[in-house]
Scaffold this motif. Structure first.
Motif, short mmCIF file in Angstrom:
data_model
loop_
_atom_site.label_atom_id
_atom_site.label_comp_id
_atom_site.label_asym_id
_atom_site.label_seq_id
_atom_site.Cartn_x
_atom_site.Cartn_y
_atom_site.Cartn_z
N GLN A 218 0.82 -1.21 0.00
CA GLN A 218 0.00 0.00 0.00
C GLN A 218 0.85 1.26 0.00
O GLN A 218 0.38 2.32 -0.39
CB GLN A 218 -0.96 -0.03 1.18
N GLU A 219 2.11 1.15 0.45
CA GLU A 219 3.02 2.29 0.30
C GLU A 219 3.39 2.49 -1.17
O GLU A 219 3.58 3.60 -1.63
CB GLU A 219 4.26 2.08 1.15
N LEU A 220 3.50 1.35 -1.89
CA LEU A 220 3.75 1.46 -3.32
C LEU A 220 2.53 2.04 -4.04
O LEU A 220 2.65 2.90 -4.92
CB LEU A 220 4.07 0.09 -3.92
N ASN A 221 1.35 1.52 -3.66
CA ASN A 221 0.10 1.98 -4.28
C ASN A 221 -1.02 1.77 -3.28
O ASN A 221 -1.35 0.64 -2.94
CB ASN A 221 -0.18 1.18 -5.56
N PRO A 222 -1.63 2.85 -2.78
CA PRO A 222 -2.71 2.70 -1.78
C PRO A 222 -3.87 1.87 -2.31
O PRO A 222 -4.68 1.40 -1.52
CB PRO A 222 -3.13 4.16 -1.51
N GLY A 223 -3.94 1.67 -3.61
CA GLY A 223 -5.04 0.91 -4.19
C GLY A 223 -4.80 -0.59 -4.20
O GLY A 223 -5.67 -1.36 -4.62
N TYR A 224 -3.63 -1.07 -3.75
CA TYR A 224 -3.34 -2.50 -3.74
C TYR A 224 -4.13 -3.20 -2.63
O TYR A 224 -4.07 -2.79 -1.47
CB TYR A 224 -1.85 -2.75 -3.53
N VAL A 225 -4.86 -4.25 -3.00
CA VAL A 225 -5.63 -5.07 -2.05
C VAL A 225 -5.44 -6.52 -2.43
O VAL A 225 -4.97 -6.84 -3.52
CB VAL A 225 -7.14 -4.71 -2.07
N ASP A 226 -5.79 -7.41 -1.50
CA ASP A 226 -5.69 -8.84 -1.81
C ASP A 226 -7.04 -9.49 -2.06
O ASP A 226 -7.13 -10.68 -2.33
CB ASP A 226 -4.97 -9.59 -0.67
N GLU A 227 -8.11 -8.71 -2.02
CA GLU A 227 -9.44 -9.23 -2.28
C GLU A 227 -10.30 -8.12 -2.85
O GLU A 227 -10.27 -6.99 -2.36
CB GLU A 227 -10.05 -9.79 -1.00
N CYS A 228 -11.05 -8.47 -3.87
CA CYS A 228 -11.90 -7.48 -4.54
C CYS A 228 -13.37 -7.72 -4.18
O CYS A 228 -13.77 -8.82 -3.79
CB CYS A 228 -11.73 -7.56 -6.07
N GLY A 246 -2.91 -6.46 -5.56
CA GLY A 246 -2.98 -5.71 -6.82
C GLY A 246 -4.18 -4.80 -6.82
O GLY A 246 -4.92 -4.69 -5.83
N THR A 247 -4.37 -4.13 -7.93
CA THR A 247 -5.53 -3.27 -8.06
C THR A 247 -6.69 -4.08 -8.63
O THR A 247 -6.50 -5.08 -9.30
CB THR A 247 -5.22 -2.08 -8.98
N CYS A 248 -7.90 -3.67 -8.31
CA CYS A 248 -9.10 -4.37 -8.75
C CYS A 248 -9.60 -3.80 -10.08
O CYS A 248 -9.45 -2.61 -10.36
CB CYS A 248 -10.21 -4.28 -7.70
N CYS A 249 -10.18 -4.68 -10.85
CA CYS A 249 -10.81 -4.25 -12.08
C CYS A 249 -12.18 -4.93 -12.19
O CYS A 249 -12.44 -5.92 -11.52
CB CYS A 249 -9.94 -4.59 -13.30
N ASN A 250 -13.01 -4.41 -13.01
CA ASN A 250 -14.40 -4.87 -13.12
C ASN A 250 -14.48 -6.07 -14.06
O ASN A 250 -13.94 -6.05 -15.17
CB ASN A 250 -15.29 -3.74 -13.64
N THR A 251 -15.13 -7.15 -13.61
CA THR A 251 -15.32 -8.31 -14.49
C THR A 251 -16.41 -8.07 -15.53
O THR A 251 -16.53 -8.83 -16.48
CB THR A 251 -15.71 -9.55 -13.67
N CYS A 252 -17.20 -7.02 -15.31
CA CYS A 252 -18.26 -6.64 -16.26
C CYS A 252 -19.19 -7.84 -16.55
O CYS A 252 -19.51 -8.13 -17.70
CB CYS A 252 -17.66 -6.11 -17.56
N GLU A 253 -19.59 -8.52 -15.49
CA GLU A 253 -20.51 -9.65 -15.66
C GLU A 253 -21.83 -9.16 -16.22
O GLU A 253 -22.42 -8.21 -15.73
CB GLU A 253 -20.72 -10.35 -14.32
N GLY A 254 -22.29 -9.84 -17.24
CA GLY A 254 -23.54 -9.44 -17.89
C GLY A 254 -23.34 -8.46 -19.03
O GLY A 254 -24.26 -8.24 -19.82
#
Length: 610
Positions: A218-228, A246-254
Motif C-alpha cells: 500500500q506504500e507502493l500503491n494505496p489501491g493495492y488489495v488482496d481481495e476485490c 494488486g488493483t481491482c478491475c471490473n469483471t463486467c458480468e452481464g
C-alpha cells in the motif's frame, strides 16, 4: 572574521605577449545569500611578469579591480590583492548582519596553505587572532569566534549523557552540536520494505525487522488489495512484494458485448473491463414508428429498420384476415395472424392426417383399433377411441368379451374339487357333462362323464360318480392308522362322513401309491373335461346315499353308456379303527370280519365333488 568555507569560483585566465598569466574568479551577483563579487587571486607566476588587465575581467563597474605586483613569482608569499568593491551590488541596503562577507578562494591546484587567512594579510589565522579585512575596528560579525557562531546558529550542546551521542555537529566547530541521540547497539539493523522496524528507531535502525507485505504494497500503491468486491477481480497490476496484492478491475458480468451490433442499442451505462475495453449490455433497437409486418409482408418501397434480427417496416400490406379462431383447438396446428389477432388452421398434430379441403384431422390408428362396439350384447367401447373404434368392448349383462366379440355367457358351470354352489342346478340321477354342466336329459353334442349320486340338504353341494369302475386295489397296510382321519365304528356315525376329497387328500399325504393304491388310483383318474386331482375316493356316507337311490343311479349309468353298480365290493375313503376301512357291497355296508381289512382287493369307482 573570515568564513573558511571554500568556494569553487568560475575562473578565467588570459595569456599576454609579455608572458604573464591573468585570471579572475567570479560569481552571480543575484545569488542569495549575497556573496562578494570579488576576484580572489593567488598568483601562479612563472618567470614572466604577471599583469592583471581590467578589460579581461569585465567592463562592468561592479567588478572589483585587482592589481598584481610586478615580477610576482608563482609561489610568492604574502601576496595581497588590491580589492575595490562597488558602491552598490544592485540590491537594497542590507542590515548589518546581512552585509557582504569575504570568502576565501583557492585554485584547485593549491595543495598547501589554502585558507582564507592567507588573504587576510601576514598569514593571520582568524582562529588564532588573525584580523580579517576591515580591521579591528570593523563592527561586522567577523569579530565572532567559531564557538559564538555555533551557538548563534543553534549548536549549543557540547556534551551528552551516558548512552547518547552528538547529533548534527556545528560546521564551524565540531565540539558544538545540536542535540544528543541514543547510541545504537551494534546489532541494530536497517529495515527495508517489505520489512519494517520493531520498536523505537536508532539512527534509522532497529533491533529487529518484521515483514508487513500489506503495508509495503500500500506504500507502493494505496489501491493495492488482496481481495476485490463482488463483480471485480485482481488486475495484472500487482505489487512487486507480493503478487497476491494488486488493483481491482471490473469483471463486467452481464456485459457480454465489446461492440454494439447492428439492430441493437446500448442498454444502460458501459463497463470498463479488466481487459481495458468498454463492455456493453445491449437490447434490440425499438425502431419506433416501424412495425413487424409478419405474414402480410411490407408494401413496396417501405423503409426498413433492423430490431435485433427482425426487420421492421414503416408500411405493411393490408391484413388478409384469414384468422377465425381465438385459440388453436386440438389436434390441429394453427398460424397466428397478427393483423387480425386470430388463429387459422394449417395442419394436424403428429398422429393425425390433415384434410385441407374439409379442414379436418383424422387420427392415424393402429390396427388394434378395429371394434365399433355396437349391436346386441355390447355396452360400449373399452378405453379411448380412435376414429370411432376401440381395441376392445364392454359387454351387456349376460354377455362376455371373448374372441373379439361380446358373446352370451354359457350356463353356470361346476367347479371340481369343492362345493361352489352349482349343485342347486342339479338333482340326484342327473348327467354331469364334460363342460361342467348338468341335465336330467342327455344333450346332443355334450359328453356325459358322471351321474349325480349325492346332493346336500341345502342343495349347494353335490357329488357325481364315474360311469365305470377303474380297477381293483387294496386300501393300504392293515393295522396302519392314519391319525388325520376320523375313525368311525358304527353305521349310524358313518352316514355323516361325506368328505370324499378331504379324506382322499389325507390318505395320499400319508404315503405313495404303492402304500395306499385305492386312494391314489381315484386321485389320478381323468376324463374329458377333467384332470388328475379332480376325482376322489368316495366317503362311506356317499355310498349310503347311493344305496338309497340305487335304481335311478344305475339306470342313468346305462343311459350314459356306463356300467351299473353290480354285486361286488367297493372301497370308501372312511377309516374304521386301526386295522380296517369301510366298504360297500351288494347294496349293503359291511362291518367286521375280513371285509374291512385294508389289505383286501376291492373295486374303486371315483367321484367328483362340485
Amino acid at each position: 572574521m573570515m568564513n573558511k568555507t571554500i568556494l569553487m569560483l568560475s575562473v578565467s585566465c588570459m595569456s599576454f605577449i609579455a608572458g604573464a598569466d591573468l585570471c579572475y574568479a567570479g560569481f552571480n551577483p543575484d545569488d542569495t545569500p549575497p556573496v562578494l563579487n570579488a576576484a580572489m587571486l593567488k598568483s601562479h607566476v612563472s618567470t614572466h611578469t604577471s599583469h592583471l588587465t581590467a578589460a579581461h575581467l569585465s567592463s562592468l563597474e561592479d567588478i572589483a579591480e585587482l592589481t598584481l605586483p610586478e615580477n610576482s613569482g608563482r609561489d610568492r608569499e604574502g601576496f595581497k590583492p588590491s580589492l575595490t568593491l562597488p558602491n552598490s551590488l544592485g540590491r537594497e541596503e542590507k542590515k548589518q548582519s546581512d552585509r557582504i562577507k569575504l570568502a576565501a578562494a583557492c585554485f584547485v591546484t593549491d595543495t598547501t596553505n589554502c585558507s582564507g587567512n592567507e588573504f587576510a594579510g601576514n598569514n593571520a589565522d582568524e582562529d588564532n587572532g588573525g584580523v580579517p579585512p576591515g580591521g579591528q575596528g570593523d563592527s561586522d560579525d567577523y569579530d565572532l569566534d567559531n564557538a559564538e557562531r555555533c551557538r548563534q546558529e543553534g549548536y549549543t550542546q557540547t556534551s551528552c549523557p551516558e548512552g547518547q551521542k552528538p547529533a548534527n555537529t556545528c560546521p564551524y566547530d565540531s565540539t558544538y552540536f545540536e542535540k544528543c541521540v541514543s547510541s545504537c547497539p551494534s546489532n541494530y539493523v536497517t529495515c527495508e520494505p517489505p520489512y519494517y522496524g520493531v520498536g523505537e528507531a536508532c539512527d534509522g535502525k532497529y533491533a529487529s525487522c518484521e515483514k508487513d507485505t500489506e503495508r509495503a504494497c500500500q506504500e507502493l500503491n494505496p489501491g493495492y488489495v488482496d481481495e476485490c468486491s463482488t463483480g471485480q477481480q485482481l488486475s495484472d497490476d500487482r505489487c512487486s512484494y507480493d503478487n497476491t496484492y494488486g488493483t481491482c478491475c471490473n469483471t463486467c458480468e452481464g456485459y457480454d458485448n465489446t461492440t454494439i451490433p447492428e439492430g441493437y442499442i446500448q442498454d444502460g451505462e458501459s463497463c470498463t473491463g479488466c481487459d481495458g475495453q468498454e463492455h456493453y449490455k445491449i437490447k434490440p433497437n425499438p425502431c419506433d414508428g416501424f412495425m413487424d409486418c409478419g405474414s402480410m409482408g411490407p408494401e413496396a418501397g417501405a423503409k426498413t429498420c433492423l430490431s435485433g434480427s427482425t426487420t421492421k417496416y414503416d408500411n405493411c400490406k393490408p391484413c388478409p384476415n384469414k384468422g377465425t379462431l381465438t385459440s388453436c383447438p386440438s389436434p390441429f396446428t394453427c398460424t397466428y395472424e397478427e393483423c387480425s389477432g386470430l388463429w387459422y388452421k394449417t395442419g394436424c398434430q403428429p398422429g393425425y392426417d390433415w384434410n385441407a379441403n374439409s379442414q379436418t384431422c383424422t387420427q392415424q390408428c393402429s390396427p388394434n383399433y378395429q371394434y365399433t362396439c355396437t349391436g346386441t350384447g355390447y355396452a360400449g367401447g373399452s378405453g379411448t377411441a380412435c376414429n370411432g373404434k376401440y381395441t376392445s368392448c364392454t359387454c351387456a349383462s349376460g354377455y362376455e368379451w371373448k374372441n373379439g366379440a361380446c358373446q352370451k355367457k354359457p350356463a353356470e358351470q361346476a367347479k371340481w374339487g369343492k362345493c361352489n354352489g352349482y349343485a342347486k342346478n342339479c338333482n340326484i340321477g342327473d348327467f354331469i357333462f364334460s363342460d361342467r354342466t348338468c341335465s336330467s336329459q342327455k344333450i346332443s353334442g355334450k359328453t356325459p362323464i358322471a351321474v349325480v349320486v349325492y346332493k346336500s340338504d341345502d342343495s349347494n353341494c353335490g357329488q357325481a360318480m364315474a360311469l365305470k369302475s377303474i380297477g381293483s386295489y387294496i386300501w393300504g397296510p392293515t393295522y396302519d392308522d392314519i391319525l388325520t382321519l376320523t375313525n368311525f365304528d358304527s353305521t349310524e356315525s358313518i352316514s355323516y362322513d361325506l368328505s370324499s376329497c378331504v379324506n382322499t387328500q389325507k390318505i395320499i399325504a400319508e404315503g405313495d401309491k404303492n402304500t395306499y393304491p385305492a386312494a391314489w388310483a381315484a386321485h389320478e383318474y381323468k376324463t374329458e373335461g377333467t384332470e388328475a386331482g379332480d376325482w376322489c375316493l368316495p366317503a362311506a356316507g356317499v355310498w349310503m346315499s347311493i344305496e338309497n337311490n340305487i335304481s335311478l343311479i344305475n339306470n342313468r349309468f346305462v343311459q350314459a353308456q356306463g356300467t351299473q353298480i353290480g354285486d361286488t365290493t367297493y372301497w370308501s375313503s372312511s377309516e374304521y379303527l386301526t386295522m380296517g376301512a369301510w366298504n360297500w357291497t351288494s347294496a349293503s355296508l359291511w362291518l367286521g370280519g375280513k371285509n374291512y381289512r385294508k389289505d383286501n382287493l376291492f373295486m374303486v369307482r371315483p367321484v367328483l365333488e362340485f
